[in-house]
Scaffold this active site. Structure first.
Site, mmCIF file in Angstrom:
data_model
loop_
_atom_site.group_PDB
_atom_site.id
_atom_site.type_symbol
_atom_site.label_atom_id
_atom_site.label_comp_id
_atom_site.label_asym_id
_atom_site.label_seq_id
_atom_site.Cartn_x
_atom_site.Cartn_y
_atom_site.Cartn_z
ATOM 1 N N CYS A 1 0.732 -1.263 0.038
ATOM 2 C CA CYS A 1 0.000 -0.058 0.098
ATOM 3 C C CYS A 1 1.029 1.199 -0.045
ATOM 4 O O CYS A 1 1.724 1.543 -0.882
ATOM 5 C CB CYS A 1 -0.971 0.045 1.228
ATOM 6 N N GLU B 1 -1.097 -8.184 5.213
ATOM 7 C CA GLU B 1 -1.044 -8.512 6.951
ATOM 8 C C GLU B 1 -2.394 -8.386 7.257
ATOM 9 O O GLU B 1 -2.682 -8.711 8.560
ATOM 10 C CB GLU B 1 -0.504 -7.166 7.387
ATOM 11 N N HIS C 1 -3.188 -5.625 1.124
ATOM 12 C CA HIS C 1 -2.669 -6.018 2.296
ATOM 13 C C HIS C 1 -2.809 -7.347 2.962
ATOM 14 O O HIS C 1 -3.575 -7.845 3.672
ATOM 15 C CB HIS C 1 -3.681 -5.176 3.368
#
Lengths: 234, 80
Positions: A85, A203, A201
């Site tokens: 990002c 994560e 993303h």
């Protein structure tokens, strides 16, 4: 294996990465950008956020931080670096990856789930996953990857496209492209393969509770590849 | 010596400018015959340099190394 999670002013996904690494059992540390000394680490991540308020351009001011100089040194030495990002925007601004991220063509901030196809497995983050479909969340307003025609051709010809947005059937169509990125490019790698950047993303999808766990496919290897034990050095 | 550099930053011609497209649509809604809109930004920097030639070089460096991203943007400098 010890992973540095860089935090610049305005980074906001560092704790999500820390949580993901806790879930995966990977030793990690959040490192403030002014104190970044990556020599203590085996890998680094550059998380998402809005560094310096996205002033001037997303990632533009962060590229002049001491942490980015340190990232450049570590990248040259072959350290695995994952940038997600705003982190992707920073490493593109810093010239570690080709292209740039501009305003989504629809002008909307997109907060959604996307599907990507792994286009290159010549990176530690995608090793063994060529052709696999990964479903991950996105949250960005400036994620449209662009490059001049010559750079785009080089990126395609040299296999530097790491990930491509695809639709539900696995085809790289406009319907599968959330932000207008050229060639449906969701992520790119450097020629050496140790630096990978992507808008989604990983994560935020490492356990079913979060709606998906495909992030493990990208981050899980960090848990498996432990630092060589001292006892093996004679 | 003190100088003022006005740096104009614009997306390159081949880079799509969705902001400009939205503005074009809005201007058309005013009943105007709009062909095309490109948006950019203007950055005004007051600074010191030893002479005008150095000031011009330094302003170029500002544009090159930070204010514009050469991948997607062009810039021009007016030195006052």
């Amino acid at each position: 294996m010890r992973v540095a999670i860089l935090r610049y002013p305005g980074t906001w996904s560092e704790r999500d990465f820390a949580h993901a690494f806790s879930v995966l059992g990977v030793e990690h540390e959040i490192v403030w950008h002014e104190d970044a000394d990556l020599r203590r680490f085996d890998a680094a991540v550059v998380p998402g956020g809005f560094t310096y308020g996205d002033y001037l351009r997303a990632g533009a001011i962060a590229k002049l931080s001491p942490a980015t100089a340190e990232l450049r040194r570590a990248a040259d030495e072959g350290m695995p670096i994952l940038a997600s990002c705003n982190g992707f925007q920073i490493v593109c601004e810093a010239g570690l990856l080709p292209g740039a991220l501009v305003r989504n063509t629809g002008l909307e901030f997109r907060c959604d789930w996307v599907t990507m196809r792994v286009e290159s497995d010549a990176t530690p983050f995608t090793a063994g996953a060529l052709g696999e479909l990964l479903r991950m969340p996105i949250a960005h307003g400036e994620g449209c990857w662009v490059a001049d025609p010559r750079t785009l051709a080089r990126v395609e010809d040299e296999g530097l496209v790491a990930l491509r947005y695809v639709d539900a059937r696995g085809s790289a169509t406009p319907e599968g492209n959330p932000n207008g990125s050229l060639g449906n490019i969701a992520g790119v790698r450097n020629p050496q393969g140790n630096v990978v950047g992507l808008m989604p993303h990983p994560e935020r999808c490492v356990e079913p509770l979060l709606g998906g766990s495909d992030g493990i496919r990208m981050l899980g290897w960090l848990a498996a590849s432990a630092r060589p034990a001292l006892s093996t050095i004679s | 010596m003190n100088f003022t550099a006005t740096i104009h930053v614009r997306p390159k011609d081949e880079v799509r400018d969705p902001q400009g497209e939205a503005v074009a649509g809005a201007l058309r809604s005013l009943g105007l015959d709009i062909a095309d809109v490109r948006t950019g930004k203007e950055i005004v920097v007051r600074f010191s340099a030893v002479d005008r030639a150095s000031a011009a070089r330094e302003a170029e460096r500002m544009g090159d190394q930070l204010l514009a991203n050469p991948v997607i943007e062009d810039f021009s400098v007016e030195l006052g």
